[in-house]
Design a protein around this motif. Structure first.
Motif, short mmCIF file in Angstrom:
data_model
loop_
_atom_site.label_atom_id
_atom_site.label_comp_id
_atom_site.label_asym_id
_atom_site.label_seq_id
_atom_site.Cartn_x
_atom_site.Cartn_y
_atom_site.Cartn_z
N SER A 195 0.75 0.26 3.00
CA SER A 195 1.59 -0.42 2.01
C SER A 195 0.73 -1.20 1.03
N ILE A 196 -0.29 -1.89 1.56
CA ILE A 196 -1.20 -2.65 0.70
C ILE A 196 -1.96 -1.71 -0.23
N GLN A 197 -2.44 -0.62 0.31
CA GLN A 197 -3.19 0.35 -0.50
C GLN A 197 -2.32 0.92 -1.61
N LEU A 198 -1.05 1.15 -1.31
CA LEU A 198 -0.13 1.65 -2.33
C LEU A 198 0.10 0.61 -3.41
N ASP A 199 0.21 -0.67 -3.00
CA ASP A 199 0.38 -1.76 -3.97
C ASP A 199 -0.86 -1.89 -4.86
N VAL A 200 -2.02 -1.75 -4.26
CA VAL A 200 -3.28 -1.83 -5.03
C VAL A 200 -3.33 -0.70 -6.05
N GLN A 201 -2.98 0.49 -5.58
CA GLN A 201 -3.01 1.66 -6.48
C GLN A 201 -2.03 1.48 -7.66
N THR A 202 -0.86 0.95 -7.33
CA THR A 202 0.15 0.73 -8.38
C THR A 202 -0.36 -0.25 -9.42
N ARG A 203 -0.97 -1.36 -8.97
CA ARG A 203 -1.48 -2.39 -9.89
C ARG A 203 -2.68 -1.88 -10.68
N GLN A 204 -3.53 -1.08 -10.04
CA GLN A 204 -4.67 -0.53 -10.77
C GLN A 204 -4.20 0.43 -11.87
N THR A 205 -3.15 1.16 -11.59
CA THR A 205 -2.56 2.04 -12.61
C THR A 205 -2.02 1.21 -13.77
N THR A 206 -1.38 0.10 -13.42
CA THR A 206 -0.84 -0.80 -14.45
C THR A 206 -1.97 -1.40 -15.28
N ILE A 207 -3.04 -1.81 -14.59
CA ILE A 207 -4.21 -2.39 -15.29
C ILE A 207 -4.79 -1.37 -16.27
#
Length: 234
Positions: A62-74
């Protein structure tokens, strides 16, 4: 002593051994159940440890998915920032990028904590599985011994029943039926000694008439209190 008494005593000795062995054989399944119950605690510990590992792994994913989502946003914000010509919009996008980067840092720190927790959880699971393996090995040995014991008892019962059949053959049918009824009813002994004017079965005082009957030995004599067949110790 009545001539049937020695034969009945021999038969009774076999019947008592048969009854005890039947009791022992009947108790084997209970012992097997108790042996298997030793696994319950260790199995529960393995299940709990395994469940905890799964829960931590889910948190990490779940954390890894959240990180990936935020990195995509960045990445999307950085592209927008590169394309903009307005300073205020450039600055606002920069603040957004920084906020998401801080979120990523916090998430990655949390992921490290969960990874450490996962390592500890896996160690506990391995320990629980090892303990269960040892218990399983011990229980398997106990079950094997119990199975072998049951087979030994069954074999001995066959031998004793054959001996009983041989011993009962020369006994008169009426006498044998009487003995059998008393033995099954009393559950311990049908033929008991009279000592010190007392019945060896119920330990009640024996009346004079019974004592005289025993001395004459013309017929089987019963205790008037419990009905067992009496004999005098000579």
């Amino acid at each position: 002593m009545h001539p049937a008494i020695p034969k009945l005593l021999q038969l009774q000795e076999r019947d008592q051994r048969i009854r005890q062995l039947q009791k022992d054989l009947k108790d084997v399944p209970n012992q097997q159940t108790r042996a298997k119950m030793q696994l319950a605690g260790d199995q529960a510990a393995v299940e709990a440890a395994s469940q905890h590992v799964k829960e931590v792994e889910v948190k990490i994913k779940s954390i890894q998915l959240d990180v990936q989502t935020r990195q995509t946003t960045i990445k999307r914000l950085q592209d927008q920032q590169f394309e903009t010509r307005k300073n205020d919009e450039f600055t606002a996008l920069g603040h957004e990028i920084k906020r998401y980067q801080e979120d990523v840092t916090k998430l990655e720190d949390g992921e490290i904590e969960q990874m450490e927790l996962l390592e500890g959880s896996k160690a506990k699971l391995k320990e629980a599985q090892a303990k269960l393996g040892e218990t399983q090995k011990r229980v398997n040995e106990e079950l094997k011994i119990l199975e072998e014991r049951a087979e030994t008892i069954k074999k001995r019962l066959e031998e004793l029943n054959a001996e009983r059949k041989e011993l009962s053959a020369p006994i008169e049918e009426d006498t044998l039926d009487l003995y059998t009824r008393i033995f099954h009813k009393k559950g311990d002994a049908a033929v008991v000694p009279m000592e010190n004017a007392q019945c060896g079965g119920c330990h009640m005082k024996v009346v004079v008439g019974v004592i005289q009957s025993l001395k004459q030995s013309e017929s089987l004599t019963h205790c008037e209190s419990c009905g067992r067949i009496l004999y005098m110790v000579e």
